[in-house]
Design an enzyme around this catalytic site. Structure first.
Site, short mmCIF file in Angstrom:
data_model
loop_
_atom_site.label_atom_id
_atom_site.label_comp_id
_atom_site.label_asym_id
_atom_site.label_seq_id
_atom_site.Cartn_x
_atom_site.Cartn_y
_atom_site.Cartn_z
N GLU A 7 -1.54 -0.40 -6.24
CA GLU A 7 -2.58 0.23 -6.45
C GLU A 7 -2.20 1.81 -7.08
O GLU A 7 -3.26 3.05 -8.02
CB GLU A 7 -3.59 0.92 -4.87
CG GLU A 7 -4.97 1.57 -5.27
CD GLU A 7 -6.27 1.33 -4.17
OE1 GLU A 7 -6.91 2.27 -4.24
OE2 GLU A 7 -5.97 0.14 -3.89
N ASP A 103 -4.00 -1.75 -2.07
CA ASP A 103 -4.72 -1.96 -1.05
C ASP A 103 -5.67 -3.39 -0.34
O ASP A 103 -6.56 -3.30 -1.01
CB ASP A 103 -5.34 -0.35 -1.18
CG ASP A 103 -4.75 0.50 -0.37
OD1 ASP A 103 -3.52 0.75 -1.29
OD2 ASP A 103 -5.61 2.16 -0.96
N TYR A 300 -2.25 0.31 8.04
CA TYR A 300 -3.30 0.67 7.31
C TYR A 300 -4.53 1.77 7.48
O TYR A 300 -4.89 0.59 9.06
CB TYR A 300 -4.20 -0.66 6.61
CG TYR A 300 -5.10 -0.82 5.40
CD1 TYR A 300 -4.65 -0.30 4.16
CD2 TYR A 300 -6.37 -1.11 5.35
CE1 TYR A 300 -5.38 -0.19 3.01
CE2 TYR A 300 -7.54 -1.25 4.39
CZ TYR A 300 -6.86 -0.29 3.10
OH TYR A 300 -8.16 -0.74 2.58
#
Length: 697
Positions: A7, A103, A300
Site C-alpha cells: 500500500e 493493508d 495491525y
C-alpha cells in the site's frame, strides 16, 4: 516471478528487505525472484460527476439524481507516474502472479483491486494477510499466501461502500447546496454523526437544572446518607427529627467482588483511551499506530477485535515479559500471565487485538516521537494488565436507623490489587493525572445493633447534571453503538462507520466547518446545526446508517449481494431528491450571507448556486468549499490588456459570455472586438473567443 504490491513505499521496502529484493528500480525493488512495488495510497478513485456528462459541471436540481450505469475511475495527476510503473510491471512477461500486500483490511483490498482492474491485469492474485510487519510475520505470511478469490466478497463490500458514499455524497451535497445556495457537505456516515453532536447540544440547552436535598447522618467515624428529596422541607424535617438523637446499625452486609482484567485494545478503545489520557484526536492515534506498525513495533491497527487466536497463546509469556521490561515501574516485578483471559478464536475477526511486538525489546524507544511512545506504552500496559490477576475487593453496605428513618453507606476494602496495581503505577507516571473514579472508602468495623449516641445531622444540597458535550472519546463510543437497539442481535457490524473510518469522518466534519474542537470537546458549528435542521430524517438518522453498515458486513460475509445493496442505496438517493424538490422558506434564515461580504452579489455561482461576491482579488463564490472564482489577475484578460471589471463578471455569470471591444492582439499589436465565452469545467474556469462573421482578430 511474483510481483508484490504494497500500500505504501515504506511497507514495500520492509517486505523487500525480508525477501532479498535489494536492487532498486524506478518505483520498485527487485531481487530474490521477486518484484516489489507500491500503490502510494489510493491510486485509483471514482471519477468526478462531470466525467459522465459535461452538464454535471454545474450544480442544478434538474440534473439530479446522478446515478451512473457504469462506474468510471480516474487517477490524480500526481500519482499517474506510480500507476504507470505498476502497469508496466504487471505486463512484464516474467511476472506470472500478483501478490496483494496492501493493508490486510477492507480498504487495503479496495486499493489493490482498483489498480489491478484499472490496469486490465488478468494474472492470478495471491493475498498476503498479516497482522505485523515483523520479519517472522512477513516470512510466515509468504509461506501461507492465500488465493485472491478468497477475498472477492471483501472487495465487493469495499466497492459498495465507496460507491454508496459517492452516490449519497454527490447527490445530497448538490441537492441541499442548490436549494439553500451554499455548499452544504452531506455524507452517508458524516451527516448522522453530525446529528449526534447537534442532538447532544440540544439536550444540554433544553436541560433545566433542578436541586435535590439529601439528609446525612454523622456517626463520628463515618457518614450515612438518606434518600434524595426534591422538596427541601422533607429533608429538613428528617434533619430536625434525627439531630442529636440515637442511631442504631440495622444491618451490615459484606460481599466479596472481582474486577476482571480489561480486554486488549481494538482501534476504537485505543483511540478513546488516548483521548482521555493524552487528548489525542482519533486521527492522531491512528496515525501514531500506523507509524508504529510500519516500524514493526506494533501489530495491525485497524482491527475491531479485542482477543487473540489460540495459536498465539504459546508466545504470550515471552511477549508479556518483553512488554513489562520496557515499563520503568515494572522493574523487578514478574508479571502474571493468564492467556485464557485474552484468547478466543470465535471473537477474532479479520485481525486480532492490537499488541506491541517483540521488536520493542531491541528498539530505542526514547528516540520515538512522544505521541508514538505514549501509544506504545499504552499497548504494553494494557497487555500486562489483560493477562494479570483479577482485582479483588470486599464491598460493605451498612444500614442505620434513626427515629424511624433509614440511612445507608457503602465501603470498599481492597483484598488483592491485581491488575489495578499495574494500571495505577502507570497512571502515576503521567504528567496529567486522569480523574480518579469516585470509589467508596473503607468503613470501620461495624456490627448489627451497634448504637451511636448524639449523632449530628445535616442537609446536603445538590443539583441534577445536564448531559456532557461529546469529546472524541464519547463520540467514538456513540458512533460505535448508534442504532444498536434497532439492529438484529446477531448483527456482526453495528454503529456508524468502522474502526478504520471513524477518525476520518470526525476530521471531515471539522475540516468542512460543520463541527469544531474546543479543548477536548467536539461541538457542532452554527453551520452544522443549521444543516441538521434542514435535512430530512432519511439522511441524518444514525439508526438507518447503522443498518447500511450492517448490510455492508452482510455483503462481505455473502449474506447479501452487492447488487441488492447498491439498489437500496440508489432507491434512497432517488427518494431523497424527489422528496426535497423545493427549499423551505422558514429555513432560509439559517443560511444568511457570510459576515464580512464586501458588496451585494455580483451573480449566481454556476457550480453550487451560491452568491458570487466581489473581493480584493476577484469575484469569488461565498462558499469556500465550492472553489469557483474569477480572478482579477487572470492570464487571459491580462494578455488582452483588459481589466476584469464587475460589469464583465456580472455578464459572464448571467449569460456565460460578454461582448467586448478593444481587445489587444499580441500577434499584431492591434485591438479588436470579440465575444468572450466562459467555460467552467467544475474544477477550472477557462475562456475562449468567438468572432462574428467577417471580423478579424
Amino acid at each position: 516471478m511474483k510481483l508484490i504490491i504494497a500500500e505504501k513505499s515504506s511497507v514495500g521496502q520492509a517486505i523487500a528487505s525480508v525477501l532479498g529484493a535489494t536492487e532498486r528500480g524506478d518505483g520498485y525493488l527487485e531481487g530474490g525472484g521477486y518484484l516489489v512495488s507500491w500503490c502510494a495510497g489510493h491510486l485509483v478513485e471514482l471519477a468526478q460527476a462531470e466525467t459522465y456528462d459535461e452538464k454535471y459541471g454545474k450544480w442544478r436540481y434538474e440534473d439530479l439524481p446522478i446515478l451512473p450505469e457504469h462506474w468510471k475511475y480516474a487517477v490524480s495527476r500526481e500519482k499517474a507516474k506510480q500507476l504507470k510503473v505498476l502497469r508496466e510491471l504487471m505486463k512484464r512477461p516474467d511476472v506470472d502472479c500478483i501478490v496483494n500486500a496492501c493493508d490486510a483490511g477492507r480498504e487495503g483490498e479496495l486499493i489493490f483491486r482498483l489498480v489491478y482492474e484499472y490496469c486490465g491485469c488478468k494474472k492470478p492474485i495471491q493475498r498476503l494477510w498479516i497482522s505485523s510487519m515483523e520479519e517472522s510475520a512477513i516470512t510466515g505470511g509468504f509461506r501461507n499466501l492465500r488465493p485472491g478469490t478468497d477475498y472477492d466478497r471483501l472487495y465487493r463490500a469495499a466497492l459498495c461502500r465507496l460507491q454508496a458514499d459517492w452516490l449519497v455524497g454527490i447527490n445530497a451535497t448538490r441537492l441541499f447546496s442548490v436549494l439553500y445556495r451554499q455548499t452544504l457537505n452531506v455524507g452517508r456516515v458524516m451527516t448522522p454523526t453530525l446529528a449526534l453532536l447537534v442532538q447532544r447540544e440540544q439536550e444540554i440547552a433544553a436541560f433545566v437544572r433542578e436541586p435535590f436535598y439529601t439528609p446525612e447522618l454523622n456517626c463520628g467515624t463515618f457518614i450515612v446518607l438518606g434518600e434524595k428529596y426534591k422538596d427541601r422541607k422533607a429533608a429538613e424535617s428528617i434533619h430536625s427529627a434525627c439531630n442529636v438523637k440515637t442511631a442504631v446499625v440495622k444491618s451490615v452486609e459484606r460481599q466479596e467482588k472481582t474486577v476482571v482484567p480489561p480486554r486488549l485494545y481494538d482501534l476504537t478503545t485505543l483511540q478513546r483511551e488516548a483521548n482521555r489520557l493524552f487528548g489525542f484526536t482519533a486521527q492522531q492515534t491512528l496515525d501514531y499506530m500506523q507509524s508504529l506498525y510500519e516500524k514493526k513495533l506494533a501489530t495491525y491497527p485497524r482491527t475491531d477485535s479485542r482477543y487473540l487466536t489460540e495459536d498465539m497463546a504459546a508466545g504470550l509469556p515471552a511477549l508479556v515479559e518483553t512488554a513489562a521490561a520496557v515499563l520503568p515501574f515494572m522493574k523487578g516485578i514478574v508479571p502474571n500471565v493468564d492467556a485464557r483471559r485474552v484468547v478466543d478464536n470465535s471473537k477474532v475477526t479479520d485481525h486480532h487485538a492490537i499488541l506491541p511486538t517483540g521488536q520493542i525489546k531491541d528498539s530505542d524507544l526514547a528516540a520515538l516521537p512522544a505521541g508514538e511512545r505514549n501509544i506504545l506504552f499504552l499497548l504494553a500496559v494494557r497487555l500486562v494488565c489483560a493477562v494479570g490477576e483479577p482485582h479483588l475487593y470486599a464491598e460493605t453496605v451498612v444500614t442505620v436507623d434513626c427515629e424511624g428513618h433509614s440511612f445507608t453507606a457503602k465501603g470498599k476494602t481492597v483484598l488483592q490489587d491485581g491488575w489495578k496495581a499495574i494500571e495505577s503505577a502507570y497512571r502515576a507516571t503521567l504528567k496529567n493525572k486522569p480523574d480518579k473514579d469516585g470509589e467508596d472508602k473503607a468503613l470501620p468495623e461495624l456490627s448489627k445493633g451497634q448504637v451511636f449516641e448524639n449523632v449530628r445531622t445535616a442537609v446536603k444540597e445538590g443539583f441534577t447534571s445536564p448531559p456532557k458535550s461529546y469529546s472524541e472519546d464519547t463520540l467514538l463510543k456513540a458512533m460505535e453503538t448508534a442504532g444498536s437497539e434497532d439492529m438484529p442481535e446477531d448483527a456482526e457490524r453495528k454503529g456508524l462507520g468502522t474502526p478504520a473510518t471513524r477518525a476520518s469522518i470526525i476530521e471531515k466534519l471539522v475540516k468542512t466547518g460543520l463541527a469544531e474542537r474546543k479543548n477536548k470537546q467536539l461541538l457542532p458549528a452554527k453551520k452544522g446545526v443549521s444543516l441538521i435542521a434542514v435535512l430530512p430524517e432519511i439522511i441524518k438518522s444514525p439508526a438507518l446508517t447503522a443498518k447500511w453498515e450492517h448490510r455492508l458486513k452482510q455483503v462481505e460475509r455473502g449474506g447479501l449481494s452487492d447488487a441488492e445493496f447498491m439498489a437500496g442505496i440508489a432507491e434512497l438517493t432517488v427518494s431523497l431528491v424527489k422528496s426535497n424538490s423545493a427549499l423551505n422558506p422558514d429555513f432560509m434564515r439559517l443560511f444568511p450571507a457570510p459576515v464580512g461580504s464586501r458588496s451585494e452579489a455580483v451573480g449566481i455561482c454556476p457550480r453550487c448556486g451560491g452568491k458570487v461576491l466581489e473581493g480584493k482579488k476577484g469575484f469569488l463564490c461565498e462558499n469556500r468549499d465550492c472553489g469557483f472564482a474569477l480572478w482579477r489577475d487572470n492570464r487571459f484578460f491580462a494578455s488582452k490588456k483588459k481589466d476584469l471589471t464587475r460589469a464583465i463578471a456580472a455578464a459572464l455569470l448571467e449569460k456565460g459570455l460578454v461582448s467586448l471591444s478593444g481587445l489587444y492582439s499580441e500577434k499584431t499589436g492591434k485591438t479588436y472586438n470579440a465575444v468572450v465565452i466562459m467555460e467552467d469545467t467544475g474544477k477550472y474556469v477557462n475562456f475562449k473567443l468567438e468572432f462574428e462573421k467577417g471580423a478579424k482578430k
